[in-house]
Design a protein around this motif. Structure first.
Motif, PDB file in Angstrom:
ATOM      1  N   LEU A  54      11.673 -45.389  25.049  1.00 51.97           N
ATOM      2  CA  LEU A  54      10.457 -45.165  25.825  1.00 51.97           C
ATOM      3  C   LEU A  54       9.333 -46.045  25.305  1.00 51.97           C
ATOM      4  CD1 LEU A  54      10.586 -41.263  26.170  1.00 51.97           C
ATOM      5  CD2 LEU A  54      11.506 -43.010  27.707  1.00 51.97           C
ATOM      6  N   LYS A  55       8.697 -46.762  26.222  1.00 57.35           N
ATOM      7  CA  LYS A  55       7.583 -47.646  25.876  1.00 57.35           C
ATOM      8  C   LYS A  55       6.519 -47.545  26.952  1.00 57.35           C
ATOM      9  CE  LYS A  55      10.583 -50.984  23.522  1.00 57.35           C
ATOM     10  NZ  LYS A  55      11.057 -52.392  23.483  1.00 57.35           N
ATOM     11  N   GLY A  56       5.253 -47.505  26.523  1.00 54.39           N
ATOM     12  CA  GLY A  56       4.186 -47.364  27.502  1.00 54.39           C
ATOM     13  C   GLY A  56       4.328 -46.040  28.225  1.00 54.39           C
ATOM     14  N   SER A  57       3.925 -46.005  29.466  1.00 47.81           N
ATOM     15  CA  SER A  57       4.090 -44.797  30.280  1.00 47.81           C
ATOM     16  C   SER A  57       5.416 -44.884  31.017  1.00 47.81           C
ATOM     17  CB  SER A  57       2.939 -44.668  31.276  1.00 47.81           C
ATOM     18  OG  SER A  57       1.722 -44.419  30.610  1.00 47.81           O
ATOM     19  N   ASN A 118       8.200 -49.590  38.769  1.00 47.05           N
ATOM     20  CA  ASN A 118       8.768 -48.857  39.903  1.00 47.05           C
ATOM     21  C   ASN A 118       7.774 -47.929  40.590  1.00 47.05           C
ATOM     22  OD1 ASN A 118      11.175 -48.336  37.436  1.00 47.05           O
ATOM     23  ND2 ASN A 118      11.523 -49.813  39.090  1.00 47.05           N
ATOM     24  N   ILE A 119       6.784 -47.443  39.835  1.00 43.33           N
ATOM     25  CA  ILE A 119       5.930 -46.373  40.345  1.00 43.33           C
ATOM     26  C   ILE A 119       4.536 -46.504  39.731  1.00 43.33           C
ATOM     27  CG2 ILE A 119       6.437 -44.652  38.533  1.00 43.33           C
ATOM     28  CD1 ILE A 119       6.875 -42.611  40.849  1.00 43.33           C
ATOM     29  N   ASP A 120       3.514 -46.033  40.449  1.00 47.19           N
ATOM     30  CA  ASP A 120       2.131 -46.133  39.995  1.00 47.19           C
ATOM     31  C   ASP A 120       1.859 -45.074  38.924  1.00 47.19           C
ATOM     32  OD1 ASP A 120      -0.654 -46.137  39.669  1.00 47.19           O
ATOM     33  OD2 ASP A 120      -0.996 -46.756  41.733  1.00 47.19           O
ATOM     34  N   MET A 121       1.891 -45.494  37.662  1.00 48.06           N
ATOM     35  CA  MET A 121       1.732 -44.553  36.566  1.00 48.06           C
ATOM     36  C   MET A 121       0.322 -43.981  36.463  1.00 48.06           C
ATOM     37  SD  MET A 121       4.532 -43.856  35.111  1.00 48.06           S
ATOM     38  CE  MET A 121       6.224 -44.486  35.014  1.00 48.06           C
ATOM     39  N   LYS A 122      -0.676 -44.695  36.968  1.00 46.16           N
ATOM     40  CA  LYS A 122      -2.038 -44.155  36.948  1.00 46.16           C
ATOM     41  C   LYS A 122      -2.135 -42.908  37.820  1.00 46.16           C
ATOM     42  CE  LYS A 122      -4.532 -48.439  35.910  1.00 46.16           C
ATOM     43  NZ  LYS A 122      -5.559 -49.409  36.368  1.00 46.16           N
ATOM     44  N   ILE A 123      -1.516 -42.965  38.997  1.00 44.50           N
ATOM     45  CA  ILE A 123      -1.527 -41.800  39.882  1.00 44.50           C
ATOM     46  C   ILE A 123      -0.689 -40.679  39.279  1.00 44.50           C
ATOM     47  CG2 ILE A 123      -0.833 -40.924  42.148  1.00 44.50           C
ATOM     48  CD1 ILE A 123      -1.482 -43.650  43.307  1.00 44.50           C
ATOM     49  N   ILE A 124       0.473 -41.030  38.727  1.00 49.00           N
ATOM     50  CA  ILE A 124       1.342 -40.028  38.106  1.00 49.00           C
ATOM     51  C   ILE A 124       0.602 -39.299  36.983  1.00 49.00           C
ATOM     52  CG2 ILE A 124       3.420 -39.694  36.713  1.00 49.00           C
ATOM     53  CD1 ILE A 124       4.111 -40.276  39.582  1.00 49.00           C
ATOM     54  N   HIS A 147       1.107 -30.576  43.647  1.00 49.67           N
ATOM     55  CA  HIS A 147       1.323 -31.785  42.865  1.00 49.67           C
ATOM     56  C   HIS A 147       2.809 -32.020  42.565  1.00 49.67           C
ATOM     57  CE1 HIS A 147      -2.882 -32.081  42.830  1.00 49.67           C
ATOM     58  NE2 HIS A 147      -3.074 -32.596  41.635  1.00 49.67           N
ATOM     59  N   ILE A 148       3.593 -30.965  42.449  1.00 49.50           N
ATOM     60  CA  ILE A 148       5.039 -31.138  42.291  1.00 49.50           C
ATOM     61  C   ILE A 148       5.617 -31.820  43.527  1.00 49.50           C
ATOM     62  CG2 ILE A 148       7.249 -29.909  42.223  1.00 49.50           C
ATOM     63  CD1 ILE A 148       5.936 -27.912  40.284  1.00 49.50           C
ATOM     64  N   PHE A 149       5.148 -31.420  44.700  1.00 45.02           N
ATOM     65  CA  PHE A 149       5.603 -32.069  45.932  1.00 45.02           C
ATOM     66  C   PHE A 149       5.148 -33.534  45.967  1.00 45.02           C
ATOM     67  CE2 PHE A 149       6.412 -27.792  47.575  1.00 45.02           C
ATOM     68  CZ  PHE A 149       7.566 -28.000  48.308  1.00 45.02           C
ATOM     69  N   ALA A 150       3.921 -33.783  45.522  1.00 44.38           N
ATOM     70  CA  ALA A 150       3.420 -35.163  45.502  1.00 44.38           C
ATOM     71  C   ALA A 150       4.239 -36.023  44.536  1.00 44.38           C
ATOM     72  CB  ALA A 150       1.946 -35.176  45.113  1.00 44.38           C
ATOM     73  N   LEU A 151       4.552 -35.480  43.374  1.00 45.50           N
ATOM     74  CA  LEU A 151       5.381 -36.208  42.408  1.00 45.50           C
ATOM     75  C   LEU A 151       6.769 -36.489  42.973  1.00 45.50           C
ATOM     76  CD1 LEU A 151       4.489 -34.272  39.130  1.00 45.50           C
ATOM     77  CD2 LEU A 151       4.062 -36.699  39.537  1.00 45.50           C
ATOM     78  N   SER A 156      10.817 -40.092  45.053  1.00 42.98           N
ATOM     79  CA  SER A 156      11.782 -40.377  46.121  1.00 42.98           C
ATOM     80  C   SER A 156      11.574 -41.773  46.695  1.00 42.98           C
ATOM     81  CB  SER A 156      11.659 -39.329  47.226  1.00 42.98           C
ATOM     82  OG  SER A 156      12.533 -39.614  48.301  1.00 42.98           O
ATOM     83  N   ARG A 157      10.323 -42.128  46.950  1.00 40.59           N
ATOM     84  CA  ARG A 157      10.012 -43.461  47.484  1.00 40.59           C
ATOM     85  C   ARG A 157      10.374 -44.556  46.476  1.00 40.59           C
ATOM     86  NH1 ARG A 157       6.596 -43.197  52.034  1.00 40.59           N
ATOM     87  NH2 ARG A 157       5.857 -41.069  52.475  1.00 40.59           N
ATOM     88  N   ALA A 158      10.076 -44.298  45.208  1.00 42.12           N
ATOM     89  CA  ALA A 158      10.378 -45.292  44.174  1.00 42.12           C
ATOM     90  C   ALA A 158      11.878 -45.524  44.049  1.00 42.12           C
ATOM     91  CB  ALA A 158       9.799 -44.836  42.840  1.00 42.12           C
ATOM     92  N   PHE A 159      12.669 -44.449  44.124  1.00 46.02           N
ATOM     93  CA  PHE A 159      14.109 -44.600  44.013  1.00 46.02           C
ATOM     94  C   PHE A 159      14.696 -45.319  45.225  1.00 46.02           C
ATOM     95  CE2 PHE A 159      16.514 -42.750  40.504  1.00 46.02           C
ATOM     96  CZ  PHE A 159      15.478 -42.325  39.706  1.00 46.02           C
ATOM     97  N   SER A 160      14.143 -45.072  46.382  1.00 41.83           N
ATOM     98  CA  SER A 160      14.618 -45.752  47.586  1.00 41.83           C
ATOM     99  C   SER A 160      14.364 -47.249  47.507  1.00 41.83           C
ATOM    100  CB  SER A 160      13.920 -45.184  48.827  1.00 41.83           C
ATOM    101  OG  SER A 160      14.259 -43.828  49.019  1.00 41.83           O
ATOM    102  N   ALA A 161      13.271 -47.622  46.825  1.00 42.24           N
ATOM    103  CA  ALA A 161      12.893 -49.035  46.736  1.00 42.24           C
ATOM    104  C   ALA A 161      13.576 -49.768  45.594  1.00 42.24           C
ATOM    105  CB  ALA A 161      11.380 -49.153  46.581  1.00 42.24           C
TER     106      ALA A 161
END
Length: 267
Positions: A54-57, A118-124, A147-151, A156-161
């Protein structure tokens, strides 16, 4: 530092260890899904025979019954979030389970990690922070749920991409863990498993513990107990769950269940 909150079967945790000790972090298995956000530290994450430095976020996802453990590499300050939730909370909103595909449409111990690529870590990070903010119980439960639904939607979108579909060859450690899971409810023993892989019992135990963070029989027992708990939740009797999940003696199953979960095995 620890900030945690639970509501029903949902649970959010923010924790900081200024001088973490690896002995304090054990392999564990949940009967719920988990989303884990790594903020900082000198840590690698073990998931079913896979090792994720694990490195960064970094964001880790584990489905129910997917064994995992943080392995502490040094005493550097360790900061992280984790949220656990039951699959059932998605059943009405997402009956096709599209949001849960990243959790279940993959082999165990594969594709568990998302990075800033893969994903916007600031929003996460903001979503996790808001779930830990103090509020009245109703407001905090509402934030946790939404927020669980938002996560899940972002994941889901990140994995699809993602172009990487996790089709790389398995390591020897992953092969061992996969074989154990495929036979988890059968009449297996550590010596028989070792023999299958042409290893001595001590060699097999060392390899398995290095890969999963737990001794083989501890791992097998936790897996069986977690599966039994899930069966009992859905109406299977304790005796049937005991039999179906690989326990040959009910009294031994009962004692192990009470020790692990702190309650008797009944619906």
């Amino acid at each position: 530092m620890l900030n945690e909150y639970s509501s029903g079967e949902m649970y959010i945790r923010y924790a900081v260890d200024d001088a973490p000790d690896d002995k304090d972090f054990n392999m564990h298995i949940h009967d719920k899904c988990e989303i884990y956000l790594f903020i900082s530290g000198d840590v690698e994450y073990l998931v079913e025979g896979s090792v994720y430095p694990l490195k960064g976020s970094n964001l880790m996802i584990m489905r129910s019954a997917e064994a995992h453990r943080a392995r502490i590499k040094s005493c550097e300050r360790y900061e992280r979030y984790a949220v656990n939730f039951p699959v059932s909370m998605f059943s009405e909103t997402d009956p096709e389970s599209r949001l849960l595909k990243p959790f279940f449409d993959r082999e165990i111990g594969t594709d568990n990690i998302l990075t800033a690529d893969n994903i916007d870590m600031k929003i996460i990070t903001k979503l996790f922070s808001q779930m830990c903010e103090n509020a009245d119980d109703y407001g905090r439960k509402l934030t946790l749920t939404t927020h669980i639904f938002a996560l899940a939607d972002m994941i889901s979108r990140a994995f699809s991409a993602k172009s990487d579909n996790g089709n790389t060859a398995r390591t020897a450690e992953q092969e061992i863990v996969m074989y154990v899971n495929e036979n988890i409810f059968e009449d297996i023993s550590v010596p028989s498993l070792a023999q299958h892989f042409y290893l001595s019992t001590s060699q097999f135990s060392r390899v398995f513990k290095k890969a999963t963070g737990a001794a083989p029989w501890e791992y097998i027992t936790q897996k069986r107990l977690t599966a039994a708990k899930e069966k009992i939740r859905y109406g299977v009797t304790a005796y049937s769950a005991c039999e179906q999940c690989g326990f040959s003696v009910y009294s031994a199953f009962y004692r192990a269940y009470v020790k692990h979960f702190g309650c008797a095995p009944k619906g």
